[in-house]
Design an enzyme around this catalytic site. Structure first.
Site, PDB file in Angstrom:
ATOM      1  N   TYR A 241       0.041   4.567  -5.335  1.00  0.00           N
ATOM      2  CA  TYR A 241      -0.429   3.729  -4.230  1.00  0.00           C
ATOM      3  C   TYR A 241       0.178   2.332  -4.349  1.00  0.00           C
ATOM      4  CZ  TYR A 241      -3.776   1.594  -0.970  1.00  0.00           C
ATOM      5  OH  TYR A 241      -4.361   0.939   0.081  1.00  0.00           O
TER       6      TYR A 241
ATOM      7  N   SER B 205      -1.252  -3.989   0.987  1.00  0.00           N
ATOM      8  CA  SER B 205      -2.427  -4.124   0.135  1.00  0.00           C
ATOM      9  C   SER B 205      -2.103  -5.047  -1.027  1.00  0.00           C
ATOM     10  CB  SER B 205      -2.818  -2.746  -0.407  1.00  0.00           C
ATOM     11  OG  SER B 205      -3.667  -2.877  -1.531  1.00  0.00           O
TER      12      SER B 205
END
Lengths: 254, 276
Positions: free
Chosen positions: B161, B148
């Protein structure tokens, strides 16, 4: 064999500068294989013509022309001729480059300027000449030639490294400028490539080099084919501003 | 000659998180390119649906309920694949997620921290480790991880994250270096704004509208649109196929130019800044 239809370049015209080099030739043959009509241009008119002959031998249409990418007038004339003969340019591959290796002490200002002019100014001028046509049609693909040396240094290569570092960042900035027109701008980043057979057994330097590449082999021009087709096609429509390296995992540890 | 390299005819692919969103998009394009697909996720109804879509494309599909944070289940997933199809050529480590949005980042508990790291990072290793012996034995394999943009820049609402996805990016590179000699390519994809059922790209959210869980709006996307699921799938096919044999260890972004513009609002130009 099932192949995604979105990688087809049928009906597209690709303009490839530096198309006489082994890399330009491999890209030309790859894009032709995906269905594109090819215009090969280069300062090396003989090499460009040979590439065009090889493309035509695979039953795809090709034309070749001479261009000096450092000269805005020469570039405009060449682009005008391609548009006149083929009607459109969907894909621009900026493959013309000077590969120049010498120490700073031994490099003249003229040599440094030439590397920057062919590699960077040439890319800029070709984009500038083709851009309005792509913007008008709301679609286009630009593929620049970066290298692993866009992000790493090597001894005796300041001119080349500086020019290729510039290409990576030029690619990012132009991608933003043209994103809203449906034009993607990306770059191929080859690592250690060889343009012909290398005798790994005999050549000690080559043995050492190949040992340093996790995939244990140098890249060959054909290794550029798949990524070129992807970046040129509808499949790659949402990728822009990227330099994707093809390096057999070398940058992963060096 | 070159286009044929994109074909996945006869290949067996495992996709985790295949029940929806990007995982489903990847499964379907892999199938269109010729691969048979093993659909793995926790929610059986969803992967059953993806499997039916794969079969409707004329390929074989297998449903294996899998929680990727459990390494034993990842081993079982690979075992079930070998039992059904006899080999595994492609592994897409797509499953992930987990967020601490809305929570002060100094209040994340040990359990919450471990969960996010396990879900996004450990799961990738478990999957790669489980397929390694089989891919090494056949001298060829393609592992595609999903990272990501959060793994490349900070994210003030979700540090766990961000850390886990940064881990995926370097794990990808490290595994590529470690396994290149075995003929295995390991790459990752960092997708930008891809609208899903859960995540929507808002065209231009009203200030203070308080709409939850929206991705950076189209205003922040240089292409002024979100990605389409198929587009994630096409990139997955490139990296799964022989067309990318010399691409190894890469983190490939597909984000409409968002990251190279630093998510600056579109319309923001250097000359307008200089004129201020």
């Amino acid at each position: 064999m099932p192949v995604l239809k979105e990688i087809s370049l049928s009906g597209n015209v690709a303009l490839i500068t530096g198309g006489g080099s082994p890399w330009g030739r491999a890209i030309a043959l790859a894009l032709a294989d995906a269905g594109a009509t090819i215009a090969v241009v280069s300062t090396d008119a003989e090499g460009a013509a040979e590439t065009a002959r090889q493309v035509e031998a695979t039953s795809h249409r090709a034309l070749s022309a001479m261009v000096d990418v450092r000269d805005a007038g020469s570039v405009r004339t060449m682009v005008g001729r391609v548009l006149g003969e083929l009607g459109r340019i969907d894909i621009l591959v900026n493959g013309e480059e000077v590969i120049f290796g010498r120490s700073v002490a031994e490099t003249t200002a003229e040599e440094f300027r030439r590397a920057l002019e062919v590699n960077v100014l040439g890319t800029f001028l070709c984009c500038q000449a083709v851009g309005p046509h792509m913007m008008e049609r709301g679609r286009g693909r630009v593929i620049n030639m970066a290298t692993a040396l866009s992000v790493r240094g090597v001894v005796n290569a300041t001119a080349y490294c500086a020019s290729k570092g510039a290409i990576e960042n030029f690619t990012q900035a132009l991608a933003l400028e043209w994103a809203e027109y449906g034009i993607t701008v990306n770059a191929l980043g080859p690592g250690w490539f060889a343009d012909g057979p290398v005798d790994v057994e005999r050549d000690r330097a080559e043995r050492t080099l190949v040992r340093m590449i996790p995939q244990q082999r140098r890249g060959v021009p054909d290794d550029l084919a798949g990524l070129s087709i992807y970046m040129a096609s509808e499949a790659g429509a949402y990728m822009t501003g990227q330099t994707v390296f093809l390096d057999g995992a070398m940058l992963g540890h060096l | 000659m070159f286009t044929e390299r994109f074909s996945l005819d006869g290949k067996i692919a495992i996709v985790t998180g295949a029940g929806r969103g990007l995982g489903r998009g990847q499964s379907l394009e892999l199938a269109k390119a010729g691969a048979d697909v093993v659909c793995a996720a926790r929610t059986v109804e969803e992967i059953t649906e993806t499997a039916a879509m794969v079969r409707a494309l004329g390929r074989r599909a297998l449903v294996v309920q899998t929680d990727v944070i459990d390494s034993a289940q990842m081993e079982r997933l690979v075992g079930a694949t070998l039992a059904e199809f006899g080999k595994v050529d492609i592994l897409v480590n797509n499953a992930g997620g987990g967020g601490m949005q809305g929570k002060p980042q100094h209040e994340i508990t040990d359990d919450e921290w471990r969960y996010v790291i396990d879900l996004n990072l450990s799961s990738v290793y478990y999957g790669a480790r489980a397929v390694y012996p089989h891919m090494a034995k056949q001298g060829k394999g393609k592992i595609i991880n999903v990272a990501s943009a959060s793994g490349m820049r900070g994210d003030r609402r979700n540090v766990a994250y961000a850390a886990s996805k940064a881990g995926v990016i370097n794990l990808t590179s490290a595994l590529a270096v470690a396994w290149a000699r075995d003929g295995i390519n390991v790459n990752c994809i960092s997708p930008g704004p891809f609208p899903t059922e859960r995540w929507q790209v808002t065209p231009e959210p009203a200030p203070g509208s308080g709409r939850a869980r929206t991705l950076p709006s189209a205003r922040f996307s240089p292409m002024q649109r979100g990605g389409r699921m198929e587009e994630m799938g096409y990139l997955c096919v490139l990296l799964a196929s022989n067309a990318s044999d010399y691409i190894n260890g890469q983190n490939v972004l597909i984000d409409g130019g968002a990251m190279v513009g630093g998510y600056a609002p579109t319309g923001y130009t250097l000359d307008s800044y200089l004129a201020e």
